[in-house]
Design an enzyme around this catalytic site. Sequence first.
Site, PDB file in Angstrom:
ATOM      1  CE  LYS A 128      -3.552   2.484   2.528  1.00 50.07           C
ATOM      2  NZ  LYS A 128      -4.595   2.420   3.539  1.00 50.07           N
ATOM      3  NE  ARG A 138      -5.963   9.727   3.518  1.00 50.51           N
ATOM      4  CZ  ARG A 138      -4.673   9.993   3.360  1.00 50.51           C
ATOM      5  NH1 ARG A 138      -4.247  11.235   3.377  1.00 50.51           N
ATOM      6  NH2 ARG A 138      -3.809   9.003   3.190  1.00 50.51           N
ATOM      7  CE  LYS A 187      -3.809   8.053   6.822  1.00 54.81           C
ATOM      8  NZ  LYS A 187      -4.944   7.117   6.741  1.00 54.81           N
ATOM      9  CE  LYS A 233      -5.999   1.802  -0.495  1.00 55.38           C
ATOM     10  NZ  LYS A 233      -6.507   1.808   0.834  1.00 55.38           N
TER      11      LYS A 233
HETATM   12  C1  PBG Z   1      -6.995   3.697   5.433  1.00 54.86           C
HETATM   13  C2  PBG Z   1      -7.539   3.435   4.069  1.00 54.86           C
HETATM   14  C3  PBG Z   1      -7.424   4.304   2.994  1.00 54.86           C
HETATM   15  C4  PBG Z   1      -8.064   3.695   1.917  1.00 54.86           C
HETATM   16  C5  PBG Z   1      -8.569   2.481   2.353  1.00 54.86           C
HETATM   17  N1  PBG Z   1      -8.227   2.317   3.696  1.00 54.86           N
HETATM   18  C6  PBG Z   1      -6.855   5.658   2.891  1.00 54.86           C
HETATM   19  C7  PBG Z   1      -5.651   6.016   3.610  1.00 54.86           C
HETATM   20  O1  PBG Z   1      -4.709   5.234   3.720  1.00 54.86           O
HETATM   21  O2  PBG Z   1      -5.658   7.136   4.104  1.00 54.86           O
HETATM   22  C8  PBG Z   1      -8.173   4.334   0.571  1.00 54.86           C
HETATM   23  C9  PBG Z   1      -9.177   3.798  -0.363  1.00 54.86           C
HETATM   24  C10 PBG Z   1      -9.526   4.716  -1.473  1.00 54.86           C
HETATM   25  O3  PBG Z   1      -8.906   5.775  -1.692  1.00 54.86           O
HETATM   26  O4  PBG Z   1     -10.471   4.359  -2.186  1.00 54.86           O
HETATM   27  N2  PBG Z   1      -7.016   2.667   6.317  1.00 54.86           N
END
Ligand code: PBG
Length: 327
Positions: free
Chosen positions: A199, A209, A222, A253
């Site tokens: 990720k 968000r 992050k 991702k």
């Molecule tokens: C955080 C999380 C995120 C997404 C899924 N779980 C965003 C982040 O890491 O801030 C993003 C999914 C998307 O953008 O569709 N646990």
Amino acid sequence: MPYDLLHRPRRLRENPILRDMLAENKITIKDLVFPIFVSDSITQPEAIQSMPGIFRWPLNTLSEQVKKWVDLGLKSFAIFPCISDCKKSEKGDEILNANSIIYQAADKIKSACGEIFLISDIALDPYTTHGHDGILDNHGKVLNDETVEVLAKASVMAAESGYDFVAPSDMMDGRVIAIRNSLDNAQYIHTGIMAYSAKFCSAYYGPFRDAIGTTQSKPIDKSSYQLNPSNTREAVRELLLDMQEGADILMVKPAEPYLDIIALARQECELPIAAYQVSGEYSRIWAAASQGWLDLDACAFESLLSIKRAGANIIISYFAERIAKSI
Ligand code: PBG
């Protein structure tokens, strides 16, 4: 006089029936997981501004809606919670409340819909006031092991409430093995783990968000836990670690900006590979289409096809409903 050509590849592209037969990759709804946002503070579905066509759903209409999606042919869903501000805290304790919306959602959906596959997001960011995926120390650093402990407990609660798989999206070290051990100790040996293994610290998560209400006044950083977008070898290391720790499915991702990583994951790991076409990938296509600059459905298909061609076995996509309606 025609040229004296031995090879005329266009012969295979002339007839539409043959062309279709020779398609090396096809998108079907069976490839797709549809993400669903459930909110604990609404009674009517609420449109998400930065994600056209996507809504937050209240618990009271959720299972009716899921039934409609199931009738369209969608069978796999990933559930994400939107927690009201009054339930958020520094440590995100609401994740350990058995009555919290994500656990109630599974119970409702599973008892109302037949054969479906339900995945629970496992992360602290929907529950924390600061929007980080972990517990912070006094200096604002994200604590690893303390966070993992909570995620392992939450995973057991997700299994108890009926989820088939848990999907830790936090990128803490060692969470996959900790979750596996907790699930096994609680006898949930059949509950699987879809690990967000590679990720990346991406700018494409913005609309998500907004959707779960974790957008902060100052952009949230992050990068101390999510992968640096410039790193390939480190992504492979994370994928292999999650495989060793007992993940059942590995995820890359975002998807389309990281097709090279998907292809590499497919090549390096025997496990099924999932790819998450994230909110920003969805919304950028929508935004251009709403200007009349791109064809929405054609681009949605092409983007999903590229992800499948790169090697993904499962694609999590906000386009799933639209695709289901059009094929
Ligand atoms: C955080 C999380 C995120 C997404 C899924 N779980 C965003 C982040 O890491 O801030 C993003 C999914 C998307 O953008 O569709 N646990």
